[in-house]
Design an enzyme around this catalytic site. Structure first.
Site, short mmCIF file in Angstrom:
data_model
loop_
_atom_site.label_atom_id
_atom_site.label_comp_id
_atom_site.label_asym_id
_atom_site.label_seq_id
_atom_site.Cartn_x
_atom_site.Cartn_y
_atom_site.Cartn_z
N ASP A 43 0.83 -1.20 0.00
CA ASP A 43 0.00 0.00 0.00
C ASP A 43 0.87 1.26 0.00
O ASP A 43 0.61 2.22 -0.73
CB ASP A 43 -0.91 -0.02 1.23
CG ASP A 43 -1.70 1.26 1.40
OD1 ASP A 43 -2.61 1.50 0.57
OD2 ASP A 43 -1.42 2.02 2.34
N GLU A 111 -2.05 -5.40 -3.63
CA GLU A 111 -1.11 -4.63 -2.83
C GLU A 111 -0.06 -5.55 -2.21
O GLU A 111 1.13 -5.19 -2.15
CB GLU A 111 -1.85 -3.88 -1.73
CG GLU A 111 -2.65 -2.69 -2.22
CD GLU A 111 -3.33 -1.92 -1.11
OE1 GLU A 111 -3.48 -0.70 -1.25
OE2 GLU A 111 -3.70 -2.55 -0.10
#
Length: 216
Positions: A43, A111
């Site tokens: 992320d 992610e």
């Protein structure tokens, strides 16, 4: 490598395939050895890389425009789309999952895969992969998009005599260490729901859903 990792459509060969295996393991399969920590790293790597990409691509835009572009490009919707294009959705291992949560699972796994590439090959390699894919996505919108809440508010004010959407924050769901926030939004006689990792993300998701309903 197991599970047919060659189906992953990312031009990167892992030195440590175990990282990819971990990135594709959802907590519903293994509560201890899963992709949540890699998701945390991915992320941040994605966020920084996309920020740099937008800074280079749109030199005339102000912070607000860049922020709206950034929010769209790192959203659950975009990540789930990229996950499907890369084949991550076909490889991720998960426990029981309702249809409504699939999009979040694919986004989280995407992610995590980026986090795994970062740990395996470094930032520059990961950034190049992100640039190659997200540059195409960023170029699809000539003008900076409005965030969903702003777009909904303008639509409602225009068509409902100045009224405003009404947001209601519902009880959170999911694990205590990683709650999922739920929001209901109502306007023009219609209602929609949204979920996200924060109240802000949930309200944006709800606004997006209501915009789709009101556009029908």
């Amino acid at each position: 490598m197991v599970w047919g990792f060659k189906l992953l459509k990312i031009k990167y060969d892992f030195k440590n395939p175990k990282l990819l295996e971990l990135a594709l393991t959802q907590s519903g399969v293994d509560s201890k050895h899963n992709n949540e920590r890699l998701e945390f790293i991915g992320d941040r790597v994605l966020g920084l890389s996309v920020a740099v990409l937008l800074y280079e691509m749109f030199p005339e835009e102000h912070e607000g425009d860049l922020a709206r572009r950034h929010a769209m490009l790192v959203s659950t919707e975009t990540l789930a789309k990229v996950a499907q294009e890369f084949g991550v959705d076909k490889l991720v291992r998960h426990g029981h999952m309702t249809a409504g949560r699939n999009k979040h699972m694919y986004a989280d796994a995407m992610e995590a895969v980026l986090g795994a590439i970062f740990l395996d090959g470094g930032f520059d390699v990961t950034k190049d992969i992100i640039f190659d894919k997200w540059r195409i996505l960023a170029a699809e919108d000539v003008t900076a998009p409005k965030d969903a809440k702003t777009a909904l508010q303008e639509l409602v004010q225009k068509n409902a005599a100045g009224a405003l959407p009404v947001y209601e924050y519902l009880d959170a769901s999911g694990a205590s260490h990683k709650p999922v926030f739920n929001v209901k939004v109502s306007a023009m006689g219609k209602t929609a729901f949204g979920s996200g990792a924060s109240k802000k993300a949930a309200s944006i998701a709800a606004a997006e859903e209501l915009l789709k309903i009101l556009a029908i």
